[in-house]
Design an enzyme around this catalytic site. Structure first.
Site, PDB file in Angstrom:
ATOM      1  N   ALA A  28     -13.304   9.597  25.316  1.00 32.98           N
ATOM      2  CA  ALA A  28     -13.033   8.784  24.130  1.00 32.98           C
ATOM      3  C   ALA A  28     -12.173   9.559  23.140  1.00 32.98           C
ATOM      4  O   ALA A  28     -11.263   8.997  22.522  1.00 32.98           O
ATOM      5  CB  ALA A  28     -14.349   8.348  23.476  1.00 32.98           C
ATOM      6  N   ALA A  34      -4.512  12.028  17.374  1.00 34.56           N
ATOM      7  CA  ALA A  34      -4.719  13.261  16.604  1.00 34.56           C
ATOM      8  C   ALA A  34      -5.435  14.310  17.448  1.00 34.56           C
ATOM      9  O   ALA A  34      -5.093  15.501  17.402  1.00 34.56           O
ATOM     10  CB  ALA A  34      -5.513  12.969  15.334  1.00 34.56           C
ATOM     11  N   PHE A  35      -6.416  13.897  18.246  1.00 33.76           N
ATOM     12  CA  PHE A  35      -7.131  14.834  19.110  1.00 33.76           C
ATOM     13  C   PHE A  35      -6.182  15.443  20.133  1.00 33.76           C
ATOM     14  O   PHE A  35      -6.216  16.659  20.371  1.00 33.76           O
ATOM     15  CB  PHE A  35      -8.299  14.136  19.820  1.00 33.76           C
ATOM     16  CG  PHE A  35      -9.072  15.059  20.728  1.00 33.76           C
ATOM     17  CD1 PHE A  35     -10.041  15.903  20.204  1.00 33.76           C
ATOM     18  CD2 PHE A  35      -8.837  15.073  22.096  1.00 33.76           C
ATOM     19  CE1 PHE A  35     -10.757  16.756  21.033  1.00 33.76           C
ATOM     20  CE2 PHE A  35      -9.545  15.921  22.929  1.00 33.76           C
ATOM     21  CZ  PHE A  35     -10.511  16.764  22.397  1.00 33.76           C
ATOM     22  N   GLU A  73     -12.459  16.983  14.448  1.00 29.30           N
ATOM     23  CA  GLU A  73     -11.723  15.761  14.793  1.00 29.30           C
ATOM     24  C   GLU A  73     -12.609  14.796  15.581  1.00 29.30           C
ATOM     25  O   GLU A  73     -12.582  13.578  15.348  1.00 29.30           O
ATOM     26  CB  GLU A  73     -10.465  16.095  15.595  1.00 29.30           C
ATOM     27  CG  GLU A  73      -9.611  14.896  15.928  1.00 29.30           C
ATOM     28  CD  GLU A  73      -9.066  14.187  14.700  1.00 29.30           C
ATOM     29  OE1 GLU A  73      -9.217  12.948  14.593  1.00 29.30           O
ATOM     30  OE2 GLU A  73      -8.477  14.867  13.834  1.00 29.30           O
ATOM     31  N   GLU A  89     -14.293  -5.840   7.687  1.00 28.24           N
ATOM     32  CA  GLU A  89     -13.942  -6.088   6.291  1.00 28.24           C
ATOM     33  C   GLU A  89     -13.905  -4.783   5.499  1.00 28.24           C
ATOM     34  O   GLU A  89     -14.613  -3.835   5.802  1.00 28.24           O
ATOM     35  CB  GLU A  89     -14.911  -7.078   5.635  1.00 28.24           C
ATOM     36  CG  GLU A  89     -16.334  -6.572   5.467  1.00 28.24           C
ATOM     37  CD  GLU A  89     -17.191  -6.695   6.720  1.00 28.24           C
ATOM     38  OE1 GLU A  89     -18.282  -6.119   6.717  1.00 28.24           O
ATOM     39  OE2 GLU A  89     -16.769  -7.338   7.694  1.00 28.24           O
ATOM     40  N   TRP A  90     -13.045  -4.792   4.472  1.00 24.62           N
ATOM     41  CA  TRP A  90     -12.887  -3.605   3.642  1.00 24.62           C
ATOM     42  C   TRP A  90     -14.109  -3.453   2.747  1.00 24.62           C
ATOM     43  O   TRP A  90     -14.617  -4.416   2.173  1.00 24.62           O
ATOM     44  CB  TRP A  90     -11.630  -3.718   2.787  1.00 24.62           C
ATOM     45  CG  TRP A  90     -11.343  -2.461   2.037  1.00 24.62           C
ATOM     46  CD1 TRP A  90     -10.579  -1.427   2.464  1.00 24.62           C
ATOM     47  CD2 TRP A  90     -11.822  -2.096   0.742  1.00 24.62           C
ATOM     48  NE1 TRP A  90     -10.560  -0.428   1.521  1.00 24.62           N
ATOM     49  CE2 TRP A  90     -11.318  -0.817   0.443  1.00 24.62           C
ATOM     50  CE3 TRP A  90     -12.638  -2.704  -0.196  1.00 24.62           C
ATOM     51  CZ2 TRP A  90     -11.589  -0.144  -0.743  1.00 24.62           C
ATOM     52  CZ3 TRP A  90     -12.913  -2.039  -1.376  1.00 24.62           C
ATOM     53  CH2 TRP A  90     -12.388  -0.776  -1.636  1.00 24.62           C
ATOM     54  N   SER A 102     -11.686  12.378   7.198  1.00 25.72           N
ATOM     55  CA  SER A 102     -10.293  12.842   7.212  1.00 25.72           C
ATOM     56  C   SER A 102     -10.131  14.130   6.412  1.00 25.72           C
ATOM     57  O   SER A 102      -9.410  15.050   6.820  1.00 25.72           O
ATOM     58  CB  SER A 102      -9.389  11.742   6.650  1.00 25.72           C
ATOM     59  OG  SER A 102      -8.048  12.152   6.657  1.00 25.72           O
ATOM     60  N   LEU A 120      -0.882  36.366  12.166  1.00 26.30           N
ATOM     61  CA  LEU A 120       0.490  36.556  12.667  1.00 26.30           C
ATOM     62  C   LEU A 120       1.291  37.456  11.739  1.00 26.30           C
ATOM     63  O   LEU A 120       2.100  38.269  12.204  1.00 26.30           O
ATOM     64  CB  LEU A 120       1.183  35.199  12.837  1.00 26.30           C
ATOM     65  CG  LEU A 120       0.675  34.353  14.004  1.00 26.30           C
ATOM     66  CD1 LEU A 120       1.235  32.944  13.926  1.00 26.30           C
ATOM     67  CD2 LEU A 120       1.009  35.012  15.334  1.00 26.30           C
ATOM     68  N   TRP A 121       1.068  37.352  10.433  1.00 25.01           N
ATOM     69  CA  TRP A 121       1.756  38.222   9.468  1.00 25.01           C
ATOM     70  C   TRP A 121       1.372  39.686   9.716  1.00 25.01           C
ATOM     71  O   TRP A 121       2.244  40.556   9.739  1.00 25.01           O
ATOM     72  CB  TRP A 121       1.405  37.799   8.046  1.00 25.01           C
ATOM     73  CG  TRP A 121       1.968  38.721   7.013  1.00 25.01           C
ATOM     74  CD1 TRP A 121       1.320  39.731   6.369  1.00 25.01           C
ATOM     75  CD2 TRP A 121       3.308  38.748   6.541  1.00 25.01           C
ATOM     76  NE1 TRP A 121       2.160  40.375   5.518  1.00 25.01           N
ATOM     77  CE2 TRP A 121       3.400  39.791   5.601  1.00 25.01           C
ATOM     78  CE3 TRP A 121       4.437  37.986   6.814  1.00 25.01           C
ATOM     79  CZ2 TRP A 121       4.583  40.080   4.935  1.00 25.01           C
ATOM     80  CZ3 TRP A 121       5.604  38.287   6.137  1.00 25.01           C
ATOM     81  CH2 TRP A 121       5.678  39.317   5.221  1.00 25.01           C
TER      82      TRP A 121
END
Length: 132
Positions: A28, A34-35, A73, A89-90, A102, A120-121
């Site tokens: 799923a 996004a995953f 996520e 419905e909202w 999110s 990395l720096w």
């Protein structure tokens, strides 16, 4: 203690169904764009962690961070699925739940990218000072 009617198995007998459910959950998650994008990021960062990390602990942290992003996520997708299950419905609480999920993903990504940028720096600075 009574077991759930949805998972009547207990003990070791529960491992097979639990693994199957987990695999369904990963399937799923794969349906979420996004995953898949974050999984691609993890596929790059995890092998790179063995080069960037200075010692086992730093390497483990650099590996854990993209895995954390994937975990958050998946939880965000679960929240969205539950909210969508309740109704189309909202509602301000539905919006709040989705926005909080999110925001959790955003913070996990910021943490991952911030620590990776720092690592990395440090690696780049060490390489430059060694060649000078």
């Amino acid at each position: 203690m009574p077991s759930s009617p949805h998972s009547p198995k207990t003990g070791l007998a529960r491992l097979g169904p639990a693994l199957r459910n987990s695999c369904h959950g990963l399937g799923a998650a794969w349906q979420e764009a996004a995953f898949r994008q974050e999984l691609l990021l993890a596929a790059v960062l995890i092998p790179l962690a063995f080069w960037v990390g200075q010692g086992w602990l730093e390497t483990a942290v650099l590996i854990a961070l993209p895995v954390l992003v994937l975990l958050v996520e998946i939880l965000n997708s679960a929240i969205e699925a539950v909210v969508d299950r309740i109704g189309p419905e909202w509602h301000p609480l539905s919006k709040k739940a989705k926005d909080l999920g999110s925001a959790a993903v955003l913070l996990a990504l910021a943490l991952c990218l911030g620590i990776w940028a720092w690592a990395l720096w440090i690696k780049w600075a060490a390489c430059c000072s060694a060649s000078a």
